[in-house]
Motif scaffolding. Structure first.
Motif, PDB file in Angstrom:
ATOM      1  N   MET A   1       0.891  -1.331  -0.088  1.00 18.75           N
ATOM      2  CA  MET A   1      -0.012  -0.052  -0.034  1.00 18.75           C
ATOM      3  C   MET A   1       0.743   1.085   0.002  1.00 18.75           C
ATOM      4  SD  MET A   1      -3.100   0.925   2.629  1.00 18.75           S
ATOM      5  CE  MET A   1      -4.220   1.841   1.908  1.00 18.75           C
ATOM      6  N   ASN A   2       0.399   2.112  -0.853  1.00 16.33           N
ATOM      7  CA  ASN A   2       1.352   3.493  -0.736  1.00 16.33           C
ATOM      8  C   ASN A   2       1.655   4.300   0.333  1.00 16.33           C
ATOM      9  OD1 ASN A   2       1.993   2.655  -3.608  1.00 16.33           O
ATOM     10  ND2 ASN A   2       0.052   4.103  -4.485  1.00 16.33           N
ATOM     11  N   LEU A   3       0.531   4.347   0.997  1.00 15.58           N
ATOM     12  CA  LEU A   3       0.630   5.327   2.399  1.00 15.58           C
ATOM     13  C   LEU A   3       1.574   4.628   3.316  1.00 15.58           C
ATOM     14  CD1 LEU A   3      -3.136   6.307   2.864  1.00 15.58           C
ATOM     15  CD2 LEU A   3      -1.030   7.720   2.064  1.00 15.58           C
ATOM     16  N   ILE A   4       1.725   3.371   3.369  1.00 12.08           N
ATOM     17  CA  ILE A   4       2.518   2.440   4.329  1.00 12.08           C
ATOM     18  C   ILE A   4       3.793   2.724   3.853  1.00 12.08           C
ATOM     19  CG2 ILE A   4       3.198   0.404   5.154  1.00 12.08           C
ATOM     20  CD1 ILE A   4       0.255  -0.578   4.910  1.00 12.08           C
ATOM     21  N   LYS A   5       3.989   2.762   2.379  1.00 14.95           N
ATOM     22  CA  LYS A   5       5.586   3.271   2.069  1.00 14.95           C
ATOM     23  C   LYS A   5       5.997   4.447   2.034  1.00 14.95           C
ATOM     24  CE  LYS A   5       5.103  -0.431  -1.802  1.00 14.95           C
ATOM     25  NZ  LYS A   5       5.213  -0.995  -2.942  1.00 14.95           N
ATOM     26  N   GLU A   6       4.971   5.375   1.901  1.00  5.32           N
ATOM     27  CA  GLU A   6       5.149   6.791   2.217  1.00  5.32           C
ATOM     28  C   GLU A   6       5.902   7.018   3.807  1.00  5.32           C
ATOM     29  OE1 GLU A   6       3.251  11.227   1.662  1.00  5.32           O
ATOM     30  OE2 GLU A   6       2.186   9.303   0.596  1.00  5.32           O
ATOM     31  N   ILE A   7       5.080   6.429   4.538  1.00 10.39           N
ATOM     32  CA  ILE A   7       5.335   6.706   6.033  1.00 10.39           C
ATOM     33  C   ILE A   7       6.628   6.021   6.274  1.00 10.39           C
ATOM     34  CG2 ILE A   7       4.657   5.798   8.354  1.00 10.39           C
ATOM     35  CD1 ILE A   7       1.601   6.035   7.551  1.00 10.39           C
ATOM     36  N   ASP A   8       6.999   4.603   5.789  1.00 10.11           N
ATOM     37  CA  ASP A   8       8.189   4.103   6.059  1.00 10.11           C
ATOM     38  C   ASP A   8       9.419   5.121   5.359  1.00 10.11           C
ATOM     39  OD1 ASP A   8       7.076   1.912   7.365  1.00 10.11           O
ATOM     40  OD2 ASP A   8       7.085   0.758   5.508  1.00 10.11           O
ATOM     41  N   ASN A   9       9.216   5.603   4.349  1.00 13.31           N
ATOM     42  CA  ASN A   9      10.270   6.600   4.009  1.00 13.31           C
ATOM     43  C   ASN A   9      10.362   7.713   4.608  1.00 13.31           C
ATOM     44  OD1 ASN A   9      10.669   4.775   1.863  1.00 13.31           O
ATOM     45  ND2 ASN A   9       9.347   5.873   0.272  1.00 13.31           N
ATOM     46  N   LEU A  10       9.061   8.446   4.958  1.00 13.11           N
ATOM     47  CA  LEU A  10       9.363   9.632   5.784  1.00 13.11           C
ATOM     48  C   LEU A  10      10.080   9.204   7.204  1.00 13.11           C
ATOM     49  CD1 LEU A  10       5.982  11.310   4.981  1.00 13.11           C
ATOM     50  CD2 LEU A  10       8.318  12.038   4.657  1.00 13.11           C
ATOM     51  N   LEU A  11       9.824   7.942   7.900  1.00 14.37           N
ATOM     52  CA  LEU A  11      10.346   7.525   8.935  1.00 14.37           C
ATOM     53  C   LEU A  11      11.970   7.667   8.843  1.00 14.37           C
ATOM     54  CD1 LEU A  11       7.798   5.049  10.682  1.00 14.37           C
ATOM     55  CD2 LEU A  11       8.548   7.271  11.415  1.00 14.37           C
ATOM     56  N   LEU A  12      11.972   7.258   7.838  1.00  9.43           N
ATOM     57  CA  LEU A  12      13.790   6.974   7.447  1.00  9.43           C
ATOM     58  C   LEU A  12      14.419   8.275   7.522  1.00  9.43           C
ATOM     59  CD1 LEU A  12      13.876   3.914   4.976  1.00  9.43           C
ATOM     60  CD2 LEU A  12      14.419   4.039   7.416  1.00  9.43           C
ATOM     61  N   GLU A  13      13.810   9.189   6.584  1.00  6.19           N
ATOM     62  CA  GLU A  13      14.292  10.708   6.480  1.00  6.19           C
ATOM     63  C   GLU A  13      14.167  11.677   7.787  1.00  6.19           C
ATOM     64  OE1 GLU A  13      12.364  11.907   3.196  1.00  6.19           O
ATOM     65  OE2 GLU A  13      12.792  10.360   1.889  1.00  6.19           O
ATOM     66  N   THR A  14      13.032  11.378   8.483  1.00  8.83           N
ATOM     67  CA  THR A  14      12.977  12.431   9.666  1.00  8.83           C
ATOM     68  C   THR A  14      13.613  11.921  11.025  1.00  8.83           C
ATOM     69  OG1 THR A  14      10.586  12.503   8.584  1.00  8.83           O
ATOM     70  CG2 THR A  14      11.043  13.537  10.900  1.00  8.83           C
ATOM     71  N   LYS A  15      14.324  13.003  11.344  1.00  9.42           N
ATOM     72  CA  LYS A  15      15.022  12.661  12.651  1.00  9.42           C
ATOM     73  C   LYS A  15      14.609  13.681  13.861  1.00  9.42           C
ATOM     74  CE  LYS A  15      18.041  10.200   9.970  1.00  9.42           C
ATOM     75  NZ  LYS A  15      17.783   8.780   9.853  1.00  9.42           N
TER      76      LYS A  15
ATOM     77  N   ALA B   1       0.965   0.499  12.312  1.00 14.27           N
ATOM     78  CA  ALA B   1       0.452  -0.927  12.534  1.00 14.27           C
ATOM     79  C   ALA B   1      -0.904  -1.007  12.288  1.00 14.27           C
ATOM     80  CB  ALA B   1       1.451  -1.123  13.760  1.00 14.27           C
ATOM     81  N   GLN B   2      -1.705  -0.343  13.106  1.00 15.80           N
ATOM     82  CA  GLN B   2      -3.081  -0.620  13.007  1.00 15.80           C
ATOM     83  C   GLN B   2      -3.692  -0.068  11.613  1.00 15.80           C
ATOM     84  OE1 GLN B   2      -3.904   2.406  16.027  1.00 15.80           O
ATOM     85  NE2 GLN B   2      -4.039   1.050  17.632  1.00 15.80           N
ATOM     86  N   GLY B   3      -2.983   0.766  10.920  1.00 12.96           N
ATOM     87  CA  GLY B   3      -3.545   0.917   9.688  1.00 12.96           C
ATOM     88  C   GLY B   3      -3.130  -0.090   8.804  1.00 12.96           C
ATOM     89  N   GLU B   4      -2.246  -0.873   8.641  1.00 15.39           N
ATOM     90  CA  GLU B   4      -1.743  -2.071   7.938  1.00 15.39           C
ATOM     91  C   GLU B   4      -2.879  -3.193   8.462  1.00 15.39           C
ATOM     92  OE1 GLU B   4       2.260  -4.114   6.693  1.00 15.39           O
ATOM     93  OE2 GLU B   4       2.298  -3.430   8.433  1.00 15.39           O
ATOM     94  N   GLN B   5      -2.854  -3.423   9.687  1.00 13.33           N
ATOM     95  CA  GLN B   5      -3.786  -4.385  10.168  1.00 13.33           C
ATOM     96  C   GLN B   5      -5.157  -4.183   9.453  1.00 13.33           C
ATOM     97  OE1 GLN B   5      -2.882  -7.246  11.552  1.00 13.33           O
ATOM     98  NE2 GLN B   5      -4.797  -7.932  11.202  1.00 13.33           N
TER      99      GLN B   5
END
Length: 57
Positions: free
Chosen positions: A1-15, A30-34
């Motif tokens: 799902m695109n939103l999950i990938k977007e969140i994962d990418n932002l988590l990697l970039e955001t410090k 996690a709740q959204g993915e479930q």
């Protein structure tokens, strides 16, 4: 799902997230993915958008 990938990418970039923010974002993700896996796409999208809103700050 695109939103999950977007969140994962932002988590990697955001410090600049506090531990509480990071925990809440990961929980929403996690709740959204479930919800998505359970077939509740509307709820999934709402949770994932909340996580993105927190990331966009």
């Amino acid at each position: 799902m695109n939103l999950i990938k977007e969140i994962d990418n932002l988590l990697l970039e955001t410090k600049q997230l506090s531990k509480d923010q990071l925990s809440e974002i990961k929980q929403l993700r996690a709740q959204g993915e479930q919800a998505h896996k359970s077939g509740d796409h509307k709820e999934s999208e709402e949770m994932l958008k909340q996580a993105l809103d927190l990331l966009d700050g």
